[in-house]
Write a protein that holds these residues in place. Structure first.
Motif, PDB file in Angstrom:
ATOM      1  N   VAL A   1       0.822  -1.212   0.000  1.00 50.89           N
ATOM      2  CA  VAL A   1       0.000   0.000   0.000  1.00 50.89           C
ATOM      3  C   VAL A   1       0.858   1.266   0.000  1.00 50.89           C
ATOM      4  N   LEU A   2       1.798   1.341   0.945  1.00 48.06           N
ATOM      5  CA  LEU A   2       2.575   2.577   1.092  1.00 48.06           C
ATOM      6  C   LEU A   2       3.700   2.679   0.071  1.00 48.06           C
ATOM      7  N   ALA A   3       4.592   1.684   0.069  1.00 49.13           N
ATOM      8  CA  ALA A   3       5.772   1.773  -0.794  1.00 49.13           C
ATOM      9  C   ALA A   3       5.427   1.610  -2.273  1.00 49.13           C
ATOM     10  N   THR A   4       4.653   0.576  -2.614  1.00 46.61           N
ATOM     11  CA  THR A   4       4.409   0.288  -4.033  1.00 46.61           C
ATOM     12  C   THR A   4       3.282   1.137  -4.609  1.00 46.61           C
ATOM     13  N   ALA A   5       2.125   1.158  -3.964  1.00 45.48           N
ATOM     14  CA  ALA A   5       0.980   1.895  -4.522  1.00 45.48           C
ATOM     15  C   ALA A   5       1.188   3.408  -4.439  1.00 45.48           C
ATOM     16  N   ILE A   6       1.240   3.930  -3.229  1.00 47.90           N
ATOM     17  CA  ILE A   6       1.377   5.380  -3.049  1.00 47.90           C
ATOM     18  C   ILE A   6       2.736   5.865  -3.531  1.00 47.90           C
ATOM     19  N   GLY A   7       3.781   5.080  -3.250  1.00 39.06           N
ATOM     20  CA  GLY A   7       5.124   5.470  -3.669  1.00 39.06           C
ATOM     21  C   GLY A   7       5.234   5.660  -5.165  1.00 39.06           C
ATOM     22  N   HIS A   8       4.728   4.719  -5.943  1.00 39.34           N
ATOM     23  CA  HIS A   8       4.824   4.820  -7.397  1.00 39.34           C
ATOM     24  C   HIS A   8       3.885   5.894  -7.957  1.00 39.34           C
ATOM     25  N   MET A   9       2.748   6.099  -7.304  1.00 36.49           N
ATOM     26  CA  MET A   9       1.859   7.185  -7.733  1.00 36.49           C
ATOM     27  C   MET A   9       2.575   8.537  -7.626  1.00 36.49           C
ATOM     28  N   VAL A  10       3.227   8.750  -6.488  1.00 37.88           N
ATOM     29  CA  VAL A  10       3.935  10.008  -6.264  1.00 37.88           C
ATOM     30  C   VAL A  10       5.129  10.135  -7.200  1.00 37.88           C
ATOM     31  N   TYR A  11       5.891   9.058  -7.340  1.00 42.81           N
ATOM     32  CA  TYR A  11       7.103   9.123  -8.175  1.00 42.81           C
ATOM     33  C   TYR A  11       6.766   9.361  -9.647  1.00 42.81           C
ATOM     34  N   ASN A  12       5.759   8.662 -10.157  1.00 41.05           N
ATOM     35  CA  ASN A  12       5.393   8.841 -11.554  1.00 41.05           C
ATOM     36  C   ASN A  12       4.809  10.231 -11.814  1.00 41.05           C
ATOM     37  N   THR A  13       4.150  10.803 -10.809  1.00 39.64           N
ATOM     38  CA  THR A  13       3.682  12.184 -10.936  1.00 39.64           C
ATOM     39  C   THR A  13       4.865  13.141 -10.976  1.00 39.64           C
ATOM     40  N   ALA A  14       5.902  12.844 -10.187  1.00 39.22           N
ATOM     41  CA  ALA A  14       7.108  13.681 -10.172  1.00 39.22           C
ATOM     42  C   ALA A  14       7.814  13.641 -11.525  1.00 39.22           C
ATOM     43  N   ILE A  15       7.778  12.505 -12.209  1.00 33.77           N
ATOM     44  CA  ILE A  15       8.384  12.401 -13.536  1.00 33.77           C
ATOM     45  C   ILE A  15       7.731  13.391 -14.486  1.00 33.77           C
ATOM     46  N   ARG A  16       6.400  13.524 -14.383  1.00 23.97           N
ATOM     47  CA  ARG A  16       5.708  14.494 -15.235  1.00 23.97           C
ATOM     48  C   ARG A  16       6.062  15.921 -14.832  1.00 23.97           C
ATOM     49  N   ASN A  17       6.200  16.180 -13.538  1.00 21.49           N
ATOM     50  CA  ASN A  17       6.405  17.549 -13.066  1.00 21.49           C
ATOM     51  C   ASN A  17       7.809  18.077 -13.313  1.00 21.49           C
ATOM     52  N   ILE A  18       8.833  17.252 -13.053  1.00 21.56           N
ATOM     53  CA  ILE A  18      10.204  17.759 -13.163  1.00 21.56           C
ATOM     54  C   ILE A  18      11.046  17.021 -14.195  1.00 21.56           C
ATOM     55  N   GLY A  19      10.519  15.940 -14.795  1.00 23.89           N
ATOM     56  CA  GLY A  19      11.249  15.231 -15.832  1.00 23.89           C
ATOM     57  C   GLY A  19      11.863  13.935 -15.320  1.00 23.89           C
ATOM     58  N   PRO A  20      12.049  12.938 -16.207  1.00 26.58           N
ATOM     59  CA  PRO A  20      12.571  11.632 -15.789  1.00 26.58           C
ATOM     60  C   PRO A  20      13.993  11.672 -15.252  1.00 26.58           C
ATOM     61  N   ALA A  21      14.867  12.468 -15.879  1.00 23.06           N
ATOM     62  CA  ALA A  21      16.264  12.522 -15.433  1.00 23.06           C
ATOM     63  C   ALA A  21      16.367  13.149 -14.050  1.00 23.06           C
ATOM     64  N   GLU A  22      15.637  14.261 -13.844  1.00 29.79           N
ATOM     65  CA  GLU A  22      15.684  14.957 -12.565  1.00 29.79           C
ATOM     66  C   GLU A  22      15.092  14.107 -11.453  1.00 29.79           C
ATOM     67  N   ALA A  23      13.986  13.408 -11.752  1.00 31.51           N
ATOM     68  CA  ALA A  23      13.367  12.561 -10.722  1.00 31.51           C
ATOM     69  C   ALA A  23      14.253  11.364 -10.386  1.00 31.51           C
ATOM     70  N   SER A  24      14.938  10.822 -11.385  1.00 32.58           N
ATOM     71  CA  SER A  24      15.744   9.619 -11.158  1.00 32.58           C
ATOM     72  C   SER A  24      16.940   9.878 -10.255  1.00 32.58           C
ATOM     73  N   ILE A  25      17.439  11.123 -10.210  1.00 28.53           N
ATOM     74  CA  ILE A  25      18.601  11.416  -9.371  1.00 28.53           C
ATOM     75  C   ILE A  25      18.297  11.139  -7.905  1.00 28.53           C
ATOM     76  N   PHE A  26      17.034  11.239  -7.521  1.00 26.37           N
ATOM     77  CA  PHE A  26      16.656  10.979  -6.126  1.00 26.37           C
ATOM     78  C   PHE A  26      16.788   9.499  -5.767  1.00 26.37           C
ATOM     79  N   LEU A  27      16.843   8.631  -6.784  1.00 23.83           N
ATOM     80  CA  LEU A  27      16.986   7.204  -6.524  1.00 23.83           C
ATOM     81  C   LEU A  27      18.286   6.893  -5.804  1.00 23.83           C
ATOM     82  N   ASN A  28      19.278   7.791  -5.927  1.00 21.89           N
ATOM     83  CA  ASN A  28      20.535   7.587  -5.216  1.00 21.89           C
ATOM     84  C   ASN A  28      20.325   7.514  -3.707  1.00 21.89           C
ATOM     85  N   LEU A  29      19.291   8.211  -3.216  1.00 24.40           N
ATOM     86  CA  LEU A  29      19.018   8.207  -1.778  1.00 24.40           C
ATOM     87  C   LEU A  29      18.565   6.835  -1.284  1.00 24.40           C
TER      88      LEU A  29
END
Length: 318
Positions: free
Chosen positions: A235-263
């Motif tokens: 529920v939290l990590a997969t459902a909500i997490g991916h909803m938020v992350y995929n929305t971030a891809i639209r807002n700031i771009g795939p390259a910019e969003a992917s840099i956070f994966l380093n965390l």
């Protein structure tokens, strides 16, 4: 004056996105330890398919309450199929196969190359060329991941077939970010997430029935805390997490969003220490400093701060 107000709104929107992404990375980092608990009780592909299907159903329940569910067009269906095959099926399957045939060091280093690989693909396929500061951010983040992964280990072992599968896993994920970026122009990324999870979950469930016959046999015998872990992951990590992350891809771009994966690397270590009792060393903290520097530079946040400072200085002389 209207332009000034618009720019301030854009900055605030980006800052909110950055905060949400950091929260999701913390959630995904903790999810690594949770998944370790789950696969100790169930076959990995079987429990993964069930977890992803549960996440997809959760997304649709949330979007139904929000009245955001609609049928996709034919073009959007193609994005859902490709995105689901890449982001859900290929990424999880290749990663599971790869990590059984390579060292944790090699796997961690290859996964750490994800943001840089996404930036390269975005530049080629979407013609989004990163700036010099963003390239520096990608390199800093990669260096931080390398520092953390190699900390306390003897070094990199020789390449194995498992390394190739891990690379295919991160390549599939990077390509899925490009598909999501294109699809989200017409389809709400949250709804796209739900469709991809259901589609990918069904495919994985069929594969699990072939690869792990009777994989979910005795599923009701697991203790309550395992089911609590399953619910948190789905529920939290997969459902909500991916909803938020995929929305971030639209807002700031795939390259910019992917840099956070380093965390993810650091937060997964923090989760291991908190949940599994593993030790975090000073080397891990130094790696975190490099990663944070990479995130600030690679995400575009540093450029925004520099731009706002210069703009404020220029306005004083006008």
């Amino acid at each position: 004056m209207n332009l000034d107000f618009l720019e301030r709104r854009i900055d605030v929107k980006n800052i909110k996105t950055y905060i949400l992404l950091i929260s999701i990375m913390a959630l995904w980092g903790l999810n690594v330890s949770i998944i370790k608990i789950l696969v100790s009780y169930f076959p990995p592909v079987s429990i993964t398919s069930l977890r992803i299907l549960t996440a997809g159903i959760t997304v649709f329940l949330i979007l139904s309450i929000m009245r955001k569910v609609r049928k996709p067009s034919r073009k959007e269906i193609s994005y859902i199929v490709f995105g689901g095959l890449l982001s859900v099926v290929s990424h999880h399957l290749f990663l599971a196969i790869g990590l059984t045939g390579t060292s944790a060091v090699n796997g961690g280093l290859i996964l750490g190359a994800g943001p840089l690989l996404t930036a390269i693909l975005s530049s080629i396929l979407l013609r989004n060329k990163p700036t010099g500061i963003q390239v520096l951010g990608f390199l800093l983040g990669g260096a931080g991941v390398t520092f953390i992964v190699l900390s306390g280990n003897k070094g990199i072992s020789s390449l194995t077939p498992g390394d190739f599968f891990v690379f295919l896993s991160i390549l599939s994920q990077a390509l899925s970010f490009i598909v999501i970026s294109k699809a989200s122009k017409t389809l709400d990324p949250r709804l796209l997430t739900g469709y991809m999870l259901i589609f990918g979950g069904v495919i994985l469930f069929v594969m699990a029935s072939i690869m792990e016959p009777g994989g979910l046999k005795g599923i009701t015998e697991a203790p309550a805390y395992v089911w609590a872990a399953f619910a948190a992951s789905a529920v939290l990590a997969t459902a909500i997490g991916h909803m938020v992350y995929n929305t971030a891809i639209r807002n700031i771009g795939p390259a910019e969003a992917s840099i956070f994966l380093n965390l993810n690397t650091f937060f997964s270590l923090a989760g291991s220490a908190f949940i599994l009792g593993e030790v975090i060393t000073i080397n891990h903290m130094l790696g975190l400093v490099l990663i944070v520097g990479g995130v600030i530079s690679g995400s575009g946040a540093l450029e925004e701060l520099v731009f706002r400072k210069r703009r404020k200085e220029n306005s004083q002389y006008m």
